[in-house]
Design a protein around this motif. Structure first.
Motif, PDB file in Angstrom:
ATOM      1  N   ARG A  19       0.822  -1.211   0.000  1.00 43.09           N
ATOM      2  CA  ARG A  19       0.000   0.000   0.000  1.00 43.09           C
ATOM      3  C   ARG A  19       0.857   1.261   0.000  1.00 43.09           C
ATOM      4  N   VAL A  20       2.109   1.159   0.529  1.00 39.79           N
ATOM      5  CA  VAL A  20       3.050   2.278   0.511  1.00 39.79           C
ATOM      6  C   VAL A  20       3.940   2.199  -0.725  1.00 39.79           C
ATOM      7  N   ALA A  21       4.452   1.001  -0.999  1.00 44.68           N
ATOM      8  CA  ALA A  21       5.395   0.833  -2.118  1.00 44.68           C
ATOM      9  C   ALA A  21       4.783   1.231  -3.446  1.00 44.68           C
ATOM     10  N   ASP A  22       3.470   1.033  -3.587  1.00 49.24           N
ATOM     11  CA  ASP A  22       2.820   1.308  -4.863  1.00 49.24           C
ATOM     12  C   ASP A  22       1.944   2.553  -4.827  1.00 49.24           C
ATOM     13  N   ALA A  23       2.061   3.338  -3.762  1.00 49.28           N
ATOM     14  CA  ALA A  23       1.330   4.611  -3.701  1.00 49.28           C
ATOM     15  C   ALA A  23       2.010   5.620  -4.621  1.00 49.28           C
ATOM     16  N   ARG A  24       1.233   6.511  -5.169  1.00 45.29           N
ATOM     17  CA  ARG A  24       1.793   7.478  -6.119  1.00 45.29           C
ATOM     18  C   ARG A  24       2.565   8.565  -5.380  1.00 45.29           C
ATOM     19  N   LEU A  25       3.760   8.834  -5.855  1.00 43.56           N
ATOM     20  CA  LEU A  25       4.543   9.935  -5.303  1.00 43.56           C
ATOM     21  C   LEU A  25       3.902  11.257  -5.685  1.00 43.56           C
ATOM     22  N   LYS A  26       3.980  12.216  -4.781  1.00 43.97           N
ATOM     23  CA  LYS A  26       3.321  13.501  -5.017  1.00 43.97           C
ATOM     24  C   LYS A  26       3.967  14.282  -6.141  1.00 43.97           C
TER      25      LYS A  26
END
Length: 349
Positions: A201-208
């Motif tokens: 859920r963190v590794a594949d979250a979109r960077l801002k």
């Protein structure tokens, strides 16, 4: 026999120095105690000796508390740390960013290697150093690396905790309790490597930061790893130490993790005299700095490790036959001529 002086891009020190300045800590004194020049991180693409940098971390940990790099990391944007930050944050997700760092690492550090393993739960980040750090230094180095990895993950909208598990070298006296408020589940490493598990859920979250190609200037950065030779690593080291005082072979040997005698033998094998190399680096730096009117003569002398401006003047006369003021005047006159010859939009007339 040493192959190269252990070196790393000096920009990784920028968040630490910025944090120290913000708290009114004696930055120049701390750098000097670690045998680093006060301007070591000024060039984002320059290099610093790893062992000296680790000594800076050790001293800061002793004076500011064993969790200091967690606190520094909490206020750090990964974009602060130069090329490696630019390359990572040009990716869409932490997973892609960390894989990009793996590819760039040989051009970032001579003795640090990382791996990123894709797992069913997310990714596993592994950081390993080819240096014999003692337990205290290893704890601070690994803590800082973990804090920087967390800075990438924090650039998403993912909620804490950002890590599911961290395996790290314990502090020799403080242990690990001071890291749990920062990283969550923390375990003592059984091997001298840092292991971080990052959930999907963190590794594949979109960077801002919007995704895009790696900027051209970052893609063409000079390399380390297999591309760097012994003499080049010595040049980096002398440049980084310059400004911390007189430059001795003992200081450079310490940065190389060897004895002065071994270093002298290696220099002789390359038909290089230590004093000539120091003189060459001072000359290059002096002529570059004298081309700017923003740096006072006395500050140029300090940055070159000279006791005063008179010593700088004597050296410049020996190199060029001219005074520092004459060199500066010519450089500034040349800049004015180039500016006059340039039309609107930077087009040459």
């Amino acid at each position: 026999m040493i192959a190269v002086v252990p070196s790393i891009r000096a920009a990784v020190l920028s968040p630490i120095l910025r944090w120290m300045v913000g708290r009114g800590l004696p930055v120049e004194e701390a750098l000097q105690e670690a045998a680093l020049g006060a301007w070591v991180a000024e060039d984002a693409d320059g290099f610093a000796p790893i062992l000296n940098s680790a000594e800076l971390l050790r001293r800061l940990g002793r004076t500011e508390g064993p969790d200091v790099f967690c606190r520094i990391g909490a206020s750090t944007s990964f974009s602060e740390i130069g090329a490696i930050g630019v390359i990572a944050l040009a990716r869409r997700t932490p997973r892609l960013a960390l894989h990009a760092i793996v590819d760039f690492m040989p051009r970032h550090s001579t003795h640090e290697r990382i791996a990123v393993e894709d797992t069913p739960e997310g990714i596993r980040f592994i950081d390993l150093w080819g240096l014999g750090f003692d337990q205290e230094a290893l704890h601070y180095v690994q803590q800082y690396v973990a804090a920087l990895a967390q800075a990438i993950c924090r650039a998403t909208a993912a909620e804490a905790p950002l890590f599911s598990r961290v395996e790290i070298a314990p502090h020799p006296t403080a242990g690990l309790a001071h890291l749990r408020p920062c990283f969550g589940l923390v375990e003592a490493a059984t091997e001298p490597k840092l292991v971080i598990d990052i959930p999907a859920r963190v590794a594949d979250a979109r960077l801002k930061r919007p995704a895009g190609d790696v900027p051209r200037e970052a893609a063409k950065l000079s390399g380390t790893g297999g591309e760097v030779d012994f003499v080049q690593s010595l040049r980096w080291t002398i440049s980084a130490i310059m400004g911390a005082g007189s430059i001795s072979i003992d200081d450079v040997a310490a940065a190389a993790g060897t004895s002065p005698r071994t270093l002298q033998r290696r220099l002789a094998a390359h038909d290089v005299a230590f004093s000539d190399m120091v003189d060459e680096m001072r000359r290059e730096t002096a002529l570059r700095l004298l081309g700017s009117e923003c740096i006072a003569m006395g500050d140029v002398a300090v940055r070159l490790g000279y006791a005063n401006a008179s010593a700088l003047s004597r050296a410049v006369r020996r190199w060029t036959g001219e005074t520092p003021r004459a060199i500066r005047a010519k450089a500034l006159a040349g800049k004015r001529v180039r500016r006059k010859a340039t039309g609107v939009g930077g087009v040459q007339r």
